[in-house]
Design an enzyme around this catalytic site. Structure first.
Site, mmCIF file in Angstrom:
data_model
loop_
_atom_site.group_PDB
_atom_site.id
_atom_site.type_symbol
_atom_site.label_atom_id
_atom_site.label_comp_id
_atom_site.label_asym_id
_atom_site.label_seq_id
_atom_site.Cartn_x
_atom_site.Cartn_y
_atom_site.Cartn_z
ATOM 1 N N ARG A 156 0.840 -1.220 0.000
ATOM 2 C CA ARG A 156 0.000 0.000 0.000
ATOM 3 C C ARG A 156 0.871 1.265 0.000
ATOM 4 O O ARG A 156 0.593 2.247 0.695
ATOM 5 C CB ARG A 156 -0.929 0.041 1.221
ATOM 6 N N SER B 135 -10.783 -0.972 3.204
ATOM 7 C CA SER B 135 -10.051 -1.043 4.487
ATOM 8 C C SER B 135 -9.685 0.372 4.931
ATOM 9 O O SER B 135 -9.063 1.107 4.163
ATOM 10 C CB SER B 135 -8.748 -1.831 4.323
ATOM 11 N N GLU C 134 -5.139 3.761 5.878
ATOM 12 C CA GLU C 134 -4.875 3.578 4.444
ATOM 13 C C GLU C 134 -5.581 4.695 3.673
ATOM 14 O O GLU C 134 -5.105 5.167 2.642
ATOM 15 C CB GLU C 134 -5.410 2.209 3.996
#
Ligand code: FAD
Ligand code: EPU
Length: 338
Positions: free
Chosen positions: A163, A238, A334
């Site tokens: 990520r 998420s 995130e």
């Protein structure tokens, strides 16, 4: 190219929260960008958005929001086994994946049904079910927001991680990604079926012969069974990344929480599912007015409709605090919080 003022962004973010942009501009081609670049408004801070599926607006944006709508898919080069396929940054990611599956171009089928635009995919090196964008990434072109020059980034320039990429850190807010080129297989596809959920779903789907389409169908089935569709329930996937801890620290946690799951990732590191820790802290399914924690996936914060961005951020911080208090681990968002 039109610059709109006091523009409502509710339908431009998948949380579906209200936030106004002082200025808003839709960019359809390079000329639009060049025109904007030479206008006075360019001197203001800018925020580039694609599908708004990884952004949380906690307030209005007092400056310029640029919605990238650069379209077009074209073959750059090909041989018997591979194709270099370029997509405009504004193409819808999932539709691009479906296009590739239709052509039997392999490599991104595990990334089916991820919302958003192709141009945002390299930002956080999107990943799911054992595959990340970096596996097929070849290059991208990006517009330097300070100089107006276009630069090509190859894979090693992007420093992709879990990520993560240079565009999230050293080059944050410095480039507008214009297009992305992937190297996909035409033959001898490599199938990623290690995830037990994929294996099980392929079996349930009665798949006898593996194809990229069969994997995509399985991924879509798994995802729709646990992730809320933003068109029905506001969310940004998420909310936090899964934290990585040293092996030795993980052993310490295991001594205290015997059932804590962990997956070996980099050398001497273990990745812990944040969803498990959040569920363990009692958050799963919690509803606070118009917002809450999804009842099928504890890592997903949802907006039932009418929730405010700042309340979602507060809930996220409360979750972070309780995970830190319980496990001594600081969850990192995130989602890009504005
Ligand atoms: P946006 O939210 O619009 O932008 C994200 C960031 O990228 C912002 O910082 C923005 O400024 C920047 N940006 C966007 N476009 C450009 C551009 N052209 N140039 C420069 N900067 C740009 N992600 C995963 O990795 N894996 C998943 O499995 C996954 N599942 C999801 C499931 C759901 C239901 C949802 C809602 C989200 C999920 N996500 C997942 C997160 C999200 O879909 C991805 O991060 C996606 O790539 C974001 O694309 P976007 O166009 O919506 O980006
Ligand atoms: N779990 C719980 N409670 C839950 C959900 C999950 O305890 O409510 C535990 C279970 O042990 C489960 C584990 O967490 O085995 C992992 O769950 P899941 O397979 O759903 O994956 P995840 O780690 O929660 C990650 C990505 C997703 C990606 C999936 C599939 C991150 C932050 N998230 O989720 O990406 O789709 O794996 O590969 O890495 C996103 O980035 O927005 C996103 C949705």
């Amino acid at each position: 190219m039109e610059i709109l003022t006091n523009y409502q962004l509710k339908t431009f973010n998948t949380f579906g929260v209200e936030a106004r942009a002082a200025y808003f501009c839709l960019i359809k081609n390079l000329n639009d960008i060049k025109e904007l670049f030479s206008s006075d408004i360019w001197n203001r801070p800018r925020l580039i958005i694609g599908g708004g599926s990884n952004i949380l607006f906690t307030k209005g944006f007092e400056d310029l929001v640029i919605k990238n709508d650069l379209k077009g898919i074209e073959v750059q080069d090909e041989d018997t086994n591979h194709v270099l396929l370029r997509t405009g940054a504004g193409e819808n990611w999932h539709e691009f994946v479906m296009y590739c599956i239709g052509k039997d171009y392999g490599g991104i089928e595990n990334l089916s049904l991820i919302p958003g635009c192709a141009g945002a995919a390299p930002m956080q090196n999107i990943g799911a079910y054992g595959v990340e964008l970096k596996n097929t990434f070849y290059s991208l072109e990006a517009f330097n927001l300070a100089t107006g020059k276009i630069k090509t980034f190859h894979k090693s320039d992007c420093k992709f991680g879990y990520r993560d990429s240079v565009f999230k850190n050293i080059y944050k807010n410095r480039y507008l990604i214009l297009n992305v080129t992937l190297k996909l297989t035409k033959k001898y596809h490599r199938y990623y079926t290690d995830y037990s959920a994929i294996k099980e779903t392929l079996k349930n789907n009665n798949v006898k012969k593996l194809t990229i389409k069969a994997i995509s169908d399985a991924v879509i089935r798994i995802r729709t069974s646990k992730l809320p569709d933003p068109a029905e329930l506001g969310n940004a996937g998420s909310f936090f990344k899964n934290p990585m801890v040293d092996k030795v620290d993980f052993e310490g946690l295991r001594a205290e929480f015997s059932d804590i799951p962990g997956y070996n990732s980099e050398a001497n590191k273990v990745k812990i599912p944040a969803a498990w820790m959040i569920e363990h802290c009692g958050w799963k399914g919690t509803r606070l007015g118009q917002i809450g924690v999804h009842n099928k996936q504890a890592l997903v914060i949802v907006n039932y409709g009418g929730g405010k961005g700042k309340d979602i951020a507060r809930l996220a911080f409360d979750i972070q605090d309780s995970v830190a208090d319980t496990f001594g681990i600081e969850l990192e968002p995130e989602v890009n919080i504005i």
